[in-house]
Design a protein around this motif. Structure first.
Motif, PDB file in Angstrom:
ATOM      1  N   HIS A 490       9.971 -21.527   3.813  1.00 33.63           N
ATOM      2  CA  HIS A 490       9.169 -21.564   2.592  1.00 33.63           C
ATOM      3  C   HIS A 490       7.805 -22.202   2.826  1.00 33.63           C
ATOM      4  CE1 HIS A 490      13.268 -21.981   0.230  1.00 33.63           C
ATOM      5  NE2 HIS A 490      13.297 -21.050   1.175  1.00 33.63           N
ATOM      6  N   VAL A 491       7.222 -22.033   4.023  1.00 35.20           N
ATOM      7  CA  VAL A 491       5.900 -22.592   4.288  1.00 35.20           C
ATOM      8  C   VAL A 491       4.911 -22.016   3.275  1.00 35.20           C
ATOM      9  CG1 VAL A 491       3.996 -22.677   5.929  1.00 35.20           C
ATOM     10  CG2 VAL A 491       6.345 -23.012   6.730  1.00 35.20           C
ATOM     11  N   THR A 492       4.246 -22.918   2.549  1.00 34.83           N
ATOM     12  CA  THR A 492       3.388 -22.528   1.433  1.00 34.83           C
ATOM     13  C   THR A 492       2.019 -23.191   1.573  1.00 34.83           C
ATOM     14  OG1 THR A 492       5.393 -22.443   0.059  1.00 34.83           O
ATOM     15  CG2 THR A 492       3.279 -22.408  -1.095  1.00 34.83           C
ATOM     16  N   PRO A 493       0.926 -22.437   1.359  1.00 39.29           N
ATOM     17  CA  PRO A 493       0.844 -21.009   1.043  1.00 39.29           C
ATOM     18  C   PRO A 493       1.276 -20.152   2.238  1.00 39.29           C
ATOM     19  CG  PRO A 493      -1.274 -22.126   0.652  1.00 39.29           C
ATOM     20  CD  PRO A 493      -0.407 -23.063   1.407  1.00 39.29           C
ATOM     21  N   GLU A 494       1.715 -18.939   1.923  1.00 38.31           N
ATOM     22  CA  GLU A 494       2.217 -18.055   2.966  1.00 38.31           C
ATOM     23  C   GLU A 494       1.082 -17.453   3.789  1.00 38.31           C
ATOM     24  OE1 GLU A 494       3.595 -14.076   1.787  1.00 38.31           O
ATOM     25  OE2 GLU A 494       3.368 -14.739  -0.306  1.00 38.31           O
ATOM     26  N   ALA A 495       1.443 -16.909   4.930  1.00 40.67           N
ATOM     27  CA  ALA A 495       0.449 -16.356   5.855  1.00 40.67           C
ATOM     28  C   ALA A 495      -0.312 -15.184   5.248  1.00 40.67           C
ATOM     29  CB  ALA A 495       1.134 -15.923   7.148  1.00 40.67           C
ATOM     30  N   ALA A 496       0.368 -14.332   4.472  1.00 43.36           N
ATOM     31  CA  ALA A 496      -0.277 -13.144   3.920  1.00 43.36           C
ATOM     32  C   ALA A 496      -1.388 -13.483   2.937  1.00 43.36           C
ATOM     33  CB  ALA A 496       0.762 -12.252   3.244  1.00 43.36           C
ATOM     34  N   LEU A 497      -1.367 -14.698   2.404  1.00 45.94           N
ATOM     35  CA  LEU A 497      -2.423 -15.146   1.504  1.00 45.94           C
ATOM     36  C   LEU A 497      -3.448 -16.015   2.225  1.00 45.94           C
ATOM     37  CD1 LEU A 497      -0.446 -15.976  -1.784  1.00 45.94           C
ATOM     38  CD2 LEU A 497      -1.610 -13.854  -1.128  1.00 45.94           C
ATOM     39  N   GLY A 498      -3.355 -16.076   3.528  1.00 40.87           N
ATOM     40  CA  GLY A 498      -4.312 -16.855   4.295  1.00 40.87           C
ATOM     41  C   GLY A 498      -3.930 -18.310   4.466  1.00 40.87           C
ATOM     42  N   ARG A 532     -10.225 -19.004  11.023  1.00 37.29           N
ATOM     43  CA  ARG A 532     -10.213 -18.489   9.648  1.00 37.29           C
ATOM     44  C   ARG A 532     -11.362 -17.500   9.432  1.00 37.29           C
ATOM     45  NH1 ARG A 532      -7.466 -19.311   5.439  1.00 37.29           N
ATOM     46  NH2 ARG A 532      -6.408 -21.154   6.266  1.00 37.29           N
ATOM     47  N   SER A 533     -12.501 -17.767  10.041  1.00 33.62           N
ATOM     48  CA  SER A 533     -13.648 -16.866   9.867  1.00 33.62           C
ATOM     49  C   SER A 533     -13.375 -15.488  10.467  1.00 33.62           C
ATOM     50  CB  SER A 533     -14.897 -17.484  10.503  1.00 33.62           C
ATOM     51  OG  SER A 533     -14.758 -17.571  11.921  1.00 33.62           O
ATOM     52  N   ASN A 534     -12.448 -15.414  11.395  1.00 28.26           N
ATOM     53  CA  ASN A 534     -12.103 -14.142  12.033  1.00 28.26           C
ATOM     54  C   ASN A 534     -10.782 -13.552  11.519  1.00 28.26           C
ATOM     55  OD1 ASN A 534     -14.368 -14.225  13.829  1.00 28.26           O
ATOM     56  ND2 ASN A 534     -13.275 -15.727  15.098  1.00 28.26           N
ATOM     57  N   LEU A 535     -10.176 -14.209  10.532  1.00 28.69           N
ATOM     58  CA  LEU A 535      -8.858 -13.797  10.061  1.00 28.69           C
ATOM     59  C   LEU A 535      -8.944 -12.512   9.230  1.00 28.69           C
ATOM     60  CD1 LEU A 535      -5.818 -14.517   9.760  1.00 28.69           C
ATOM     61  CD2 LEU A 535      -6.442 -15.808   7.704  1.00 28.69           C
ATOM     62  N   VAL A 536      -8.064 -11.568   9.527  1.00 28.70           N
ATOM     63  CA  VAL A 536      -7.932 -10.342   8.748  1.00 28.70           C
ATOM     64  C   VAL A 536      -6.533 -10.334   8.145  1.00 28.70           C
ATOM     65  CG1 VAL A 536      -7.946  -7.822   8.771  1.00 28.70           C
ATOM     66  CG2 VAL A 536      -9.532  -9.106  10.232  1.00 28.70           C
ATOM     67  N   LEU A 537      -6.469 -10.391   6.825  1.00 35.34           N
ATOM     68  CA  LEU A 537      -5.169 -10.447   6.163  1.00 35.34           C
ATOM     69  C   LEU A 537      -4.540  -9.059   6.095  1.00 35.34           C
ATOM     70  CD1 LEU A 537      -5.966 -12.876   3.194  1.00 35.34           C
ATOM     71  CD2 LEU A 537      -4.879 -13.410   5.380  1.00 35.34           C
ATOM     72  N   PRO A 538      -3.208  -8.993   6.172  1.00 34.87           N
ATOM     73  CA  PRO A 538      -2.542  -7.687   6.062  1.00 34.87           C
ATOM     74  C   PRO A 538      -2.702  -7.109   4.661  1.00 34.87           C
ATOM     75  CG  PRO A 538      -0.930  -9.474   6.019  1.00 34.87           C
ATOM     76  CD  PRO A 538      -2.248 -10.104   6.351  1.00 34.87           C
ATOM     77  N   LYS A 539      -2.792  -5.789   4.590  1.00 34.53           N
ATOM     78  CA  LYS A 539      -2.922  -5.126   3.293  1.00 34.53           C
ATOM     79  C   LYS A 539      -1.532  -4.773   2.755  1.00 34.53           C
ATOM     80  CE  LYS A 539      -7.472  -3.107   4.160  1.00 34.53           C
ATOM     81  NZ  LYS A 539      -8.268  -1.845   4.219  1.00 34.53           N
ATOM     82  N   PRO A 540      -1.332  -4.926   1.436  1.00 40.04           N
ATOM     83  CA  PRO A 540      -0.049  -4.531   0.848  1.00 40.04           C
ATOM     84  C   PRO A 540       0.245  -3.060   1.108  1.00 40.04           C
ATOM     85  CG  PRO A 540      -1.345  -5.813  -0.716  1.00 40.04           C
ATOM     86  CD  PRO A 540      -2.247  -5.505   0.439  1.00 40.04           C
ATOM     87  N   VAL A 541       1.513  -2.771   1.320  1.00 42.18           N
ATOM     88  CA  VAL A 541       1.945  -1.410   1.625  1.00 42.18           C
ATOM     89  C   VAL A 541       2.562  -0.779   0.379  1.00 42.18           C
ATOM     90  CG1 VAL A 541       3.452   0.006   3.073  1.00 42.18           C
ATOM     91  CG2 VAL A 541       2.361  -2.049   4.019  1.00 42.18           C
ATOM     92  N   ASP A 542       2.192   0.474   0.086  1.00 47.74           N
ATOM     93  CA  ASP A 542       2.738   1.234  -1.047  1.00 47.74           C
ATOM     94  C   ASP A 542       2.602   0.450  -2.348  1.00 47.74           C
ATOM     95  OD1 ASP A 542       3.503   3.256   0.711  1.00 47.74           O
ATOM     96  OD2 ASP A 542       5.461   2.350   1.065  1.00 47.74           O
ATOM     97  N   ALA A 543       1.416  -0.123  -2.569  1.00 41.73           N
ATOM     98  CA  ALA A 543       1.215  -0.992  -3.722  1.00 41.73           C
ATOM     99  C   ALA A 543       0.426  -0.315  -4.844  1.00 41.73           C
ATOM    100  CB  ALA A 543       0.487  -2.261  -3.286  1.00 41.73           C
ATOM    101  N   GLU A 544       0.350   1.014  -4.832  1.00 39.36           N
ATOM    102  CA  GLU A 544      -0.500   1.698  -5.800  1.00 39.36           C
ATOM    103  C   GLU A 544       0.140   1.858  -7.174  1.00 39.36           C
ATOM    104  OE1 GLU A 544       0.226   2.948  -2.789  1.00 39.36           O
ATOM    105  OE2 GLU A 544      -1.651   2.475  -1.745  1.00 39.36           O
ATOM    106  N   ARG A 545       1.465   1.833  -7.231  1.00 40.81           N
ATOM    107  CA  ARG A 545       2.110   2.173  -8.507  1.00 40.81           C
ATOM    108  C   ARG A 545       3.446   1.456  -8.659  1.00 40.81           C
ATOM    109  NH1 ARG A 545       6.371   5.354  -7.975  1.00 40.81           N
ATOM    110  NH2 ARG A 545       6.266   6.006 -10.147  1.00 40.81           N
ATOM    111  N   GLY A 546       3.990   1.522  -9.865  1.00 41.25           N
ATOM    112  CA  GLY A 546       5.355   1.111 -10.131  1.00 41.25           C
ATOM    113  C   GLY A 546       5.620  -0.370  -9.956  1.00 41.25           C
TER     114      GLY A 546
END
Length: 579
Positions: A490-498, A532-546
């Motif tokens: 439960h490391v917070t904030p998570e990696a996907a949010l930087g 951090r200046s070079n960090l590229v966060l992952p993009k959500p997958v299949d996040a367009e709908r529903g």
């Protein structure tokens, strides 16, 4: 404002009528259709108890749902009410992709809206497998209709070559032996048939058993209702009594807000520590408490941990199984031992306080629940950590960790996500040693999505073959309550949010000190700023709908219970536990 205290609210079949502009016609139409199922006017004039039916062919943990429904209906009838069961989503841990946690909030919404939409004066919630109980409690708490949680109960243990076994701590133990080539394909296939001896939830203090116990500690499960195994007559009798009590509570107006109070959540937090409960329990309690307007203070929870020993000798922290705890008096044995530290005036669904219930519970000799003076572990099962790697916190199940590794510094071996780990963990050329720290990123609430139980990283096969049984492992994900090891979660904030976890690289030094409640990345602030200046966060997958789009837009972090932001009250009432 007008005084509505004397307004007579509709009950039973008259609740929640569709508005056609003619109330009489709405009731006439509703009764006409339900009479097609054979109901009489006398039946329809009674107190109505809804039964949330989560039975599913995909969910063996709920395999006894038909028997429980029958027993609840019998209890409702004995008390003069009418029971009507209705389906909701059913979540089975090993049958839910991408993870059961991803679907928990959807099930909570389903439960809440069905309670609101259908006429019922109270509801009995039948759930068992890990995420179903918190989902039901979150949804029903928001609906605030009188409710009782009825858990399905644990499975029975089985036997393998003369050894008693049960899911799923033993699942992990045998699989670890297979990965280490200590047992062969024939034996792992053989034990696969023995681990789950009946329907029901895991037979150890995993998340399902933890949530059953926390439900009773909260007062929302009938006293004595947490531990009877799924296929026992005790479980059926609890179901019958739950049906009877639901009718009484509907008539007395005992709603969840009178039970799920600040005192109830403090009791449940202490029980979570004393039973050596699942780390998932803190996320779920935080989610349930949040629905009632309470914010869990994890630092205050950690102070509670230092004064609350683990008393229950159950796997993975101890040796026994849930059916042993039941024979030892169930959760009431634990509650009795902790009486001086509990709020005994907290109300329960029985209509009596916790103290009144415990006064009637006899003390007897048993060896599963220890005394405070002779605990399994001297402090609470869970410790809360902070540091530059986890600014908003992380947790470790210290009662199931290796004491030699809880004060440790090592070199980071980093996996960027679950796929990366799966591809490389068993590579014979992987640069890894036993004293390294395994780091897995991007398995948090957003990163996975749904925060899977992948925090229990496997020991690299080449080390497992050398006899290595445990390593320090760190992630922003969860692990099963059935698992054990020196694992930071439960490391917070998570990696996907930087979060800082995203910045960890192979070879970095990481220091864990459970005694100091510290998790530290030994890299300079300047170097971290450059990364951090070079960090590229992952993009959500299949996040367009529903639902997935809603999930990504509304999901909170672990310290807020991984609930959807729009389902939480706009303001919190208080922080729990009180300082």
């Amino acid at each position: 404002m007008p005084d509505n205290s004397s307004v007579i609210r509709p009950t039973g079949i008259r609740k929640g009528l569709t508005n056609y502009g003619d109330t009489g016609f709405a009731l006439f139409l509703r009764k006409a259709f339900i009479k097609g199922a054979g109901y009489s006017d006398d039946a329809l004039d009674r107190t109505i108890i809804g039964i949330a039916n989560t039975g599913s062919g995909y969910n063996p943990c709920h395999g006894n749902a038909p028997q429980l429904i029958e027993a609840v209906k019998r209890g409702v009838m004995m008390e003069g009410g009418l029971a009507i069961d209705f389906p909701t989503i059913s979540i089975a841990e090993s049958f839910s992709a991408p993870t059961s946690m991803y679907l928990r909030n959807l099930m909570a919404m389903d439960t809440e809206e069905m309670i609101r939409a259908q006429p019922m004066d109270a509801v009995v919630l039948i759930g068992g497998c890990d995420k179903t109980v918190p989902a039901q409690l979150m949804g029903a708490a928001s609906a605030n209709v009188p409710m009782i949680q009825l858990v399905t109960g644990s499975m029975l243990t089985g036997g393998h070559r003369g050894e008693r076994v049960g899911a799923c701590t033993d699942c992990r133990r045998f699989w670890g032996q297979y990965r280490a080539e200590e047992i062969d394909q024939q034996e792992i296939s053989e034990v696969n048939n023995k681990l789950v001896a009946s329907v029901g939830t895991c037979s150890v203090m995993g998340t399902a058993s933890t949530m059953a116990c926390l439900g009773e500690a909260l007062g929302i499960v009938m006293p004595g209702g947490a531990t009877p195994p799924a296929v026992t007559s005790d479980r059926i009798r609890i179901a019958e009594e739950s049906g009877r009590q639901a009718v009484r509570n509907a008539r007395s107006g005992l709603t969840p807000d009178k039970i799920l109070t600040e005192k109830a959540f403090e009791n449940a937090l202490r029980i979570l520590l004393a039973i050596g409960g699942s780390t998932n329990g803190i996320i779920h309690l935080t989610g349930i408490a949040g629905r009632m307007g309470y914010e869990i203070d994890l630092e205050a929870f950690d102070r509670m941990s230092r004064e609350t020993p683990v008393l229950v000798d159950l796997k993975p922290s101890g040796q026994h199984y849930m059916e042993d705890l039941h024979r030892a008096g169930g959760l009431q044995s634990v509650l009795r031992e902790l009486k001086p530290q509990l709020h005994l005036d907290a109300m329960t669904v029985s209509g009596r306080t916790l103290g009144e219930e415990l006064e009637d519970f006899p003390e007897y000799k048993q060896d599963v629940v220890r005394s405070v003076s002779n605990p399994i572990y001297p402090a609470g099962g869970i410790a809360f950590l902070k540091g530059n790697l986890a600014p908003d916190g992380a947790i470790i199940k210290q009662s199931a960790a290796n004491a030699k590794l809880m004060e440790h510094e090592g070199r980071a071996v980093v996996f960027e996500n679950s796929e990366d780990m799966a591809n490389r963990i068993d590579d014979p050329d992987l640069d890894v040693n036993a004293d390294d720290v395994l780091v897995l990123k991007n398995i948090g609430p957003i990163g996975a999505p749904g925060m899977p139980e992948a925090g229990y990283l496997p020991i690299p096969k080449k080390l497992a073959r050398q006899g290595v049984k445990d390593m320090v492992r760190i992630s922003d994900g969860r692990m099963s309550g059935t698992a054990a090891g020196t694992i930071v979660l439960h490391v917070t904030p998570e990696a996907a949010l930087g979060g800082p976890l995203a910045l960890v690289q192979n070879g970095d030094r990481i220091r864990l000190s459970v005694s100091e409640r510290c998790i530290e990345l030994k890299v300079s602030d300047e170097e971290l700023a450059t990364r951090r200046s070079n960090l590229v966060l992952p993009k959500p997958v299949d996040a367009e709908r529903g639902y997935r789009r809603l999930f990504y837009e509304q999901m909170t972090q672990a310290d807020k219970g991984c609930d959807f932001e729009f389902l939480r009250p706009p303001q919190m009432i208080a922080r729990v536990p009180a300082k």
